[in-house]
Design an enzyme around this catalytic site. Sequence first.
Site, PDB file in Angstrom:
ATOM      1  N   HIS A  55     -14.932  95.725 -26.926  1.00  0.00           N
ATOM      2  CA  HIS A  55     -15.458  95.571 -25.420  1.00  0.00           C
ATOM      3  C   HIS A  55     -14.702  95.463 -24.386  1.00  0.00           C
ATOM      4  O   HIS A  55     -13.907  95.914 -23.617  1.00  0.00           O
ATOM      5  CB  HIS A  55     -16.639  94.865 -25.876  1.00  0.00           C
ATOM      6  CG  HIS A  55     -17.981  94.635 -24.664  1.00  0.00           C
ATOM      7  ND1 HIS A  55     -18.580  93.479 -24.541  1.00  0.00           N
ATOM      8  CD2 HIS A  55     -17.882  95.853 -24.189  1.00  0.00           C
ATOM      9  CE1 HIS A  55     -18.949  93.822 -23.098  1.00  0.00           C
ATOM     10  NE2 HIS A  55     -19.143  94.861 -22.870  1.00  0.00           N
ATOM     11  N   CYS A  64     -18.812  86.847 -27.604  1.00  0.00           N
ATOM     12  CA  CYS A  64     -18.660  87.075 -26.223  1.00  0.00           C
ATOM     13  C   CYS A  64     -20.081  87.157 -26.267  1.00  0.00           C
ATOM     14  O   CYS A  64     -21.028  87.220 -24.702  1.00  0.00           O
ATOM     15  CB  CYS A  64     -17.820  87.295 -25.667  1.00  0.00           C
ATOM     16  SG  CYS A  64     -16.191  86.415 -25.317  1.00  0.00           S
ATOM     17  N   HIS A  65     -21.001  89.194 -26.695  1.00  0.00           N
ATOM     18  CA  HIS A  65     -21.664  89.816 -26.160  1.00  0.00           C
ATOM     19  C   HIS A  65     -22.382  91.000 -27.110  1.00  0.00           C
ATOM     20  O   HIS A  65     -22.882  91.098 -27.020  1.00  0.00           O
ATOM     21  CB  HIS A  65     -21.294  90.927 -25.179  1.00  0.00           C
ATOM     22  CG  HIS A  65     -20.442  90.810 -24.035  1.00  0.00           C
ATOM     23  ND1 HIS A  65     -18.683  90.433 -24.123  1.00  0.00           N
ATOM     24  CD2 HIS A  65     -20.826  90.203 -23.106  1.00  0.00           C
ATOM     25  CE1 HIS A  65     -18.493  89.763 -22.609  1.00  0.00           C
ATOM     26  NE2 HIS A  65     -19.500  89.948 -22.629  1.00  0.00           N
ATOM     27  N   GLY A  66     -22.430  89.665 -28.843  1.00  0.00           N
ATOM     28  CA  GLY A  66     -22.469  90.139 -29.942  1.00  0.00           C
ATOM     29  C   GLY A  66     -22.775  91.335 -30.545  1.00  0.00           C
ATOM     30  O   GLY A  66     -23.440  92.324 -30.468  1.00  0.00           O
TER      31      GLY A  66
END
Length: 187
Positions: free
Chosen positions: A132, A151-153
């Site tokens: 990502h 960080c964002h799953g």
Amino acid sequence: MSQSDIADRDGMQNGQAQDGGEESTRRDFIYIATASFGAVGVAGVAWPLIDQMNPDASVRALAAVEIDISAVEVGQSITVKWRGKPVFIRHRTEEEITSAEATPLSDLPDPQSDEARIQRPEWLVMVGICTHLGCVPLGQRGDYGGWFCPCHGSHYDTSGRIRKGPAPLNLEVPDYVFLTDTRIRIG
Ligand code: FES
């Protein structure tokens, strides 16, 4: 620190002398808040910046590392550095191998068989950078027992394939070769 930063700071110091009290406190806060925000930004892009500071392509092409994996027990992982990047080497359990092999390609956002990602089923070798925005995922976490990027799953499975979350691609498998049963060369 840039000239403008120095100028801003000097301006603040002058401002303190001229304005005093409440105004200088407010400016100090803005300066501190800006500096703090900048620090967060630096942490978030650490890997890409480090990557760009590496030598040019002709030098990088020569860079390879040899790793002795004899001490890595079943169920253990090590992380090695290769061309400035973390590389995960996982000695997979039977359960992890079975789970990776049994997953239908239709369940995968970036379809790739486990077989295509490994040379020996018990060993998984891949670059430990989330596809990502470049954070380093945590091992043996997440909904699929593989890796989880905090960080964002993003959730990766026991083959390092993306299963859920914003990451678009599987964790990258680098070029590597088994030199012996207990020694590999990456790069
Ligand atoms: S960097 Fe890993 S989910 Fe965003």
